[in-house]
Design an enzyme around this catalytic site. Structure first.
Site, PDB file in Angstrom:
ATOM      1  N   GLY A  46       0.826  -1.202   0.000  1.00 48.93           N
ATOM      2  CA  GLY A  46       0.000   0.000   0.000  1.00 48.93           C
ATOM      3  C   GLY A  46       0.858   1.249   0.000  1.00 48.93           C
ATOM      4  N   GLN A  51       3.013   9.985   1.355  1.00 50.62           N
ATOM      5  CA  GLN A  51       4.336   9.353   1.225  1.00 50.62           C
ATOM      6  C   GLN A  51       5.061   9.781  -0.054  1.00 50.62           C
ATOM      7  OE1 GLN A  51       2.651   5.272   2.210  1.00 50.62           O
ATOM      8  NE2 GLN A  51       4.740   5.099   2.992  1.00 50.62           N
ATOM      9  N   CYS A  90       6.517  -0.575   6.197  1.00 50.36           N
ATOM     10  CA  CYS A  90       6.040   0.644   5.539  1.00 50.36           C
ATOM     11  C   CYS A  90       7.114   1.087   4.557  1.00 50.36           C
ATOM     12  CB  CYS A  90       5.820   1.723   6.603  1.00 50.36           C
ATOM     13  SG  CYS A  90       5.311   3.322   5.944  1.00 50.36           S
ATOM     14  N   LEU A  91       6.715   1.519   3.365  1.00 55.34           N
ATOM     15  CA  LEU A  91       7.722   1.930   2.373  1.00 55.34           C
ATOM     16  C   LEU A  91       8.523   3.153   2.836  1.00 55.34           C
ATOM     17  CD1 LEU A  91       5.860   1.361  -1.020  1.00 55.34           C
ATOM     18  CD2 LEU A  91       7.605  -0.070   0.047  1.00 55.34           C
ATOM     19  N   HIS A 132      -3.537   0.792   7.877  1.00 56.45           N
ATOM     20  CA  HIS A 132      -2.204   1.409   7.822  1.00 56.45           C
ATOM     21  C   HIS A 132      -2.226   2.655   6.930  1.00 56.45           C
ATOM     22  CE1 HIS A 132       2.345   1.075   7.571  1.00 56.45           C
ATOM     23  NE2 HIS A 132       2.074   1.857   6.557  1.00 56.45           N
ATOM     24  N   GLU A 133      -2.800   2.523   5.744  1.00 57.58           N
ATOM     25  CA  GLU A 133      -2.771   3.655   4.799  1.00 57.58           C
ATOM     26  C   GLU A 133      -3.678   4.788   5.258  1.00 57.58           C
ATOM     27  OE1 GLU A 133      -0.346   3.522   2.920  1.00 57.58           O
ATOM     28  OE2 GLU A 133      -0.023   1.367   3.053  1.00 57.58           O
ATOM     29  N   HIS A 136      -1.968   6.905   7.748  1.00 57.69           N
ATOM     30  CA  HIS A 136      -1.021   7.856   7.133  1.00 57.69           C
ATOM     31  C   HIS A 136      -1.700   9.195   6.853  1.00 57.69           C
ATOM     32  CE1 HIS A 136       2.875   6.060   6.309  1.00 57.69           C
ATOM     33  NE2 HIS A 136       2.346   4.962   5.793  1.00 57.69           N
TER      34      HIS A 136
HETATM   35 NI    NI Z   1       3.180   3.112   5.370  1.00 61.26          NI
END
Ligand code: NI
Length: 158
Positions: A46, A51, A90-91, A132-133, A136
Site C-alpha cells: 500500500g 508518502q 512501511c515503504l 495502515h494507509e 497515514h
Molecule cells: Ni506506510
C-alpha cells in the site's frame, strides 16, 4: 505515469494531516496511477499520497492476489471487527518491521477514481493495509503503536 520519490521516516510531512479531495479529476487519476507504479516498484502492499509528498486523502493498495491494484479517495473506516497480532512494515521505513494489533475486518467507505461512492468489507491483510494507509492520512505511523520491543531491521539482499 511516473515513479515518485518516497518520503522517508524522518520527513516531517509524514506527520501532517492530508486534506479531503473535493473534485476527482484527471490530476487525481494521474496521482493514483503514479502511486500504483511507485508502490509496485518498491513491492509495497500500500501507499498513501503523503508518502509521495502530496497531502491529499488518497491511497492505493495491491495484495498481489491477481485482482489488481485498488484505489481509494477520501477513505473512512466505518466499522472494525475483531483484533489480531500482525507483522507490518512501511515503504517510508525500509527494512523495518514490527508487530502490532489490527482489526481482523473493517468496512471502509470511499470514492473510486471516477468519484463514485464505494463501500468495501476487507479482512486480514486487506483490512490491515487499509488501516495502515488511512492512518497515514492523519499523520499516524505504524511505529507509533507497535508492540514495544518488536521492531526489527531486516537486511535486504536484493
Ligand atoms: Ni506506510
Amino acid at each position: 505515469m511516473a515513479i515518485r520519490n518516497i518520503r522517508q521516516e524522518n520527513d516531517e510531512i509524514l506527520r501532517k494531516r492530508s486534506k479531503e479531495v473535493e473534485v476527482v479529476d484527471d490530476k487525481i487519476r494521474e496521482l493514483l496511477e503514479d502511486m500504483v507504479e511507485t508502490m509496485h516498484k518498491y513491492n509495497g502492499v500500500g501507499l498513501a499520497a503523503v508518502q509521495v509528498g502530496i497531502l491529499k486523502r488518497v491511497i492505493v493498495i495491491d495484495l498481489y492476489d491477481g485482482k489488481g491494484p485498488k484505489k481509494f479517495i477520501n477513505p473512512v473506516i466505518k466499522k472494525k471487527k475483531g483484533e489480531h497480532e500482525v507483522e507490518e512494515g512501511c515503504l517510508s521505513f525500509p527494512n523495518q518491521y514490527a508487530k502490532l494489533i489490527r482489526p481482523e475486518e473493517v468496512v471502509v467507505e470511499a470514492l473510486d477514481e471516477n468519484g463514485k461512492k464505494i463501500k468495501v468489507t476487507a479482512k486480514d491483510l486487506y483490512a490491515q493495509a487499509l488501516c495502515h494507509e488511512i492512518e497515514h492520512l492523519d499523520g499516524i505511523l505504524f511505529v507509533d503503536h507497535m508492540i514495544p520491543g518488536t521492531l526489527e531491521y531486516v537486511e535486504n539482499n536484493e
